[in-house]
Scaffold this active site. Sequence first.
Site: not given
Ligand code: FES
Length: 123
Positions: A33, A102
């Site tokens: 992400c 995450c």
């Molecule tokens: Fe990036 Fe959770 S969406 S660490």
Amino acid sequence: MYSDLVMDHFRNPRNVGKIEDADGVGNVGNPVCGDVMQMMIKVKEDRIEDIKFQTMGCGAAIATSSISTEMVIGKTLDEARELSNKAVAEALGGLPPAKMHCSNLAADAIHLALDDYQSRHKK
Ligand code: FES
């Protein structure tokens, strides 16, 4: 979707901030992400005396940062090294499957901060 514990650590994160004269710093980025996290440690007599984090990321990343600092503060460096990403997620009562990636940041950032401390103190 999130456990009460995740929500608590997201809303009231523990040990957020900076240690200006940190003994070790670990930076990680999540390739999934793009979120980033920094862990800073202060070490005294082979124990983590203080730890602070800064996370630019989602709620799950903030909650995992927060709880992982509580899991290692006061621990010896060897004990802190044993912290796993899985243990962090479990300590939060689990994370939704889509958010498991995450939980990969916190323990990794702590391990890198320990590496940094140890490389600075190599004889
Ligand atoms: Fe990036 Fe959770 S969406 S660490």
